[in-house]
Motif scaffolding. Structure first.
Motif, PDB file in Angstrom:
ATOM      1  N   THR A   1       0.823  -1.216   0.000  1.00 51.73           N
ATOM      2  CA  THR A   1       0.000   0.000   0.000  1.00 51.73           C
ATOM      3  C   THR A   1       0.851   1.257   0.000  1.00 51.73           C
ATOM      4  O   THR A   1       0.335   2.357  -0.211  1.00 51.73           O
TER       5      THR A   1
ATOM      6  N   MET B   1      -4.829  -2.713  -1.945  1.00 49.40           N
ATOM      7  CA  MET B   1      -6.020  -2.396  -1.157  1.00 49.40           C
ATOM      8  C   MET B   1      -7.159  -3.357  -1.469  1.00 49.40           C
ATOM      9  O   MET B   1      -7.921  -3.759  -0.583  1.00 49.40           O
TER      10      MET B   1
ATOM     11  N   GLY C   1      -4.225   4.031   2.977  1.00 53.18           N
ATOM     12  CA  GLY C   1      -4.975   3.979   1.728  1.00 53.18           C
ATOM     13  C   GLY C   1      -6.000   5.092   1.629  1.00 53.18           C
ATOM     14  O   GLY C   1      -6.187   5.692   0.567  1.00 53.18           O
TER      15      GLY C   1
END
Length: 399
Positions: free
Chosen positions: A305, A317, A390
């Protein structure tokens, strides 16, 4: 008054025009009956006249440009030759073998490949002729085109055990060729052959081993193609083996983003197919510990990520959510939402790195090291704060 008189005179002098409508004829036309033998002749004519014209045109051509124009026109209108497609296959192969220019042969092979995708042939002789040509040719372009043709063959042909073994032998041979294009075409063919039930387990094992060797190739395009082929086989549950884990682990450090992306997918497929297997916990703080494969792959995916390539981050993700449904430790899942753990992990990782420094750094005390969690850049953070990272990603598609 004078005006009124003139108007009345004009009305009296005007002629009455009568319109007549011609009545429709009530007679019915009798149907024209065409003799049956003439209808049959017409069908035969419309079925083969295009094929005959194509055959005549090919016999009059001489230059590469002329062949290219005619065969492109033929493949664009392939549906019109549906009724005589087998004759077209035979005619094109005969014409190609008669020629000696490899560039023109490539055009014919490309036309055969287009035909094979739309109207697969049932003629084994054609495959045998092309296999013989693959054995005899010395042209790089012809070899690459033939390998591409064999990779689109239908499963019906590849059910022949002898044929699949022969093609696998050639594909493995060409996978170590010095030309990148031929290597990539050979790897695609290996992926196709590896899925065939008719192939021997020994040959299938040779295919997997060759793909693993190619992962370490110097050219990134070849490495990426080898990984894509392995992933394709993994999706069919072919060749899944825990020792492959270390190969993919090294690929995660590759500078080529496509390789990191595909290696992550290969690890994901390994994890969901054998989640309870044990692998070393690759951590500086606990180098000798082991972990379940599903948990360790989850950590590795969380590391991605922070990858510099946005397509790798997006895939990571997506995989986090999928891995959570396959038995990942709930504590690891909770850590993905904890931003505080992210800072602590960065500090511990940096301290562990300092402990491994050479003797020239012995005068530095570990407890004296100060860490700024916002400025330190450590890629491998594991699950700690992965989902938060994220959500904070500058690329909106990663949210």
């Amino acid at each position: 008054m004078a005006l009124k008189k003139r108007i009345l005179q004009n009305i009296n002098q005007s002629e009455t025009v009568q319109f007549y409508v011609k009545p429709q004829s009530t007679s019915t036309l009798e149907p024209i009956i065409v003799p049956a033998h003439k209808i049959r002749v017409l069908e035969l004519s419309t079925k083969y006249w295009r094929f005959t014209n194509l055959q005549k045109r090919l016999q009059t051509l001489s230059t590469l440009q002329e062949y290219t124009q005619v065969l492109i026109e033929f493949t664009n209108r392939l549906i019109l030759f549906k009724e005589c497609i087998e004759d077209c296959y035979t005619m094109l192969v005969q014409q190609m073998i008669r020629l000696t220019d490899p560039n023109i042969q490539v055009i014919f092979i490309n036309a055969l490949t287009a035909m094979q995708k739309i109207f697969p042939t049932e003629n084994n002789e054609i495959v045998k002729e092309l296999t013989h040509l693959l054995k005899q040719t010395t042209s790089i372009k012809v070899t690459g085109s033939l390998l591409t043709y064999f990779s689109v063959l239908s499963s019906m042909y590849l059910s022949d055990k002898e044929l699949t073994s022969t093609l696998a032998k050639y594909a493995i041979q060409y996978s170590i060729d010095s030309h990148i294009r031929i290597q990539i075409c050979a790897l695609k063919l290996l992926g196709k052959l590896g899925q065939m039930p008719s192939i021997d387990e020994t040959v299938k094992s040779d295919i997997i081993n060759k793909l693993l060797e190619t992962i370490e190739h110097d050219d990134p395009c070849v490495r990426a193609e080898a990984l894509r082929t392995i992933v394709m086989l993994y999706k069919c549950e072919i060749g899944l083996n825990l020792p492959h884990y270390n190969y993919f682990l090294e690929c995660l450090q590759d500078h080529y983003s496509e390789i990191r992306l595909t290696a992550c997918e290969a690890l994901f497929l390994l994890a969901i197919n054998m989640p309870e297997s044990s692998v070393p916990l690759s951590s500086l703080t606990a180098p000798n510990d082991e972990s379940k494969l599903i948990n360790q792959v989850f950590r590795l995916v969380c590391d991605q990520t922070n990858d510099e390539a946005k397509n790798v981050r997006v895939q990571a993700m997506q995989m986090i959510g999928k891995l959570c449904r396959h038995g990942v430790d709930i504590n690891l899942v909770h850590q993905t939402l904890d931003k505080k753990l992210l800072r602590i992990t960065k500090r511990k990782e940096l301290i562990a790195k300092v402990e491994q420094l050479d003797s020239e750094m012995e005068d530095i005390a570990v407890h004296d090291v100060t860490v700024d969690a916002e400025s330190v850049s450590i890629t491998a953070i594991g699950p700690c704060g992965a989902l938060i990272s994220g959500l904070e990603d500058e690329y909106s598609g990663n949210e």
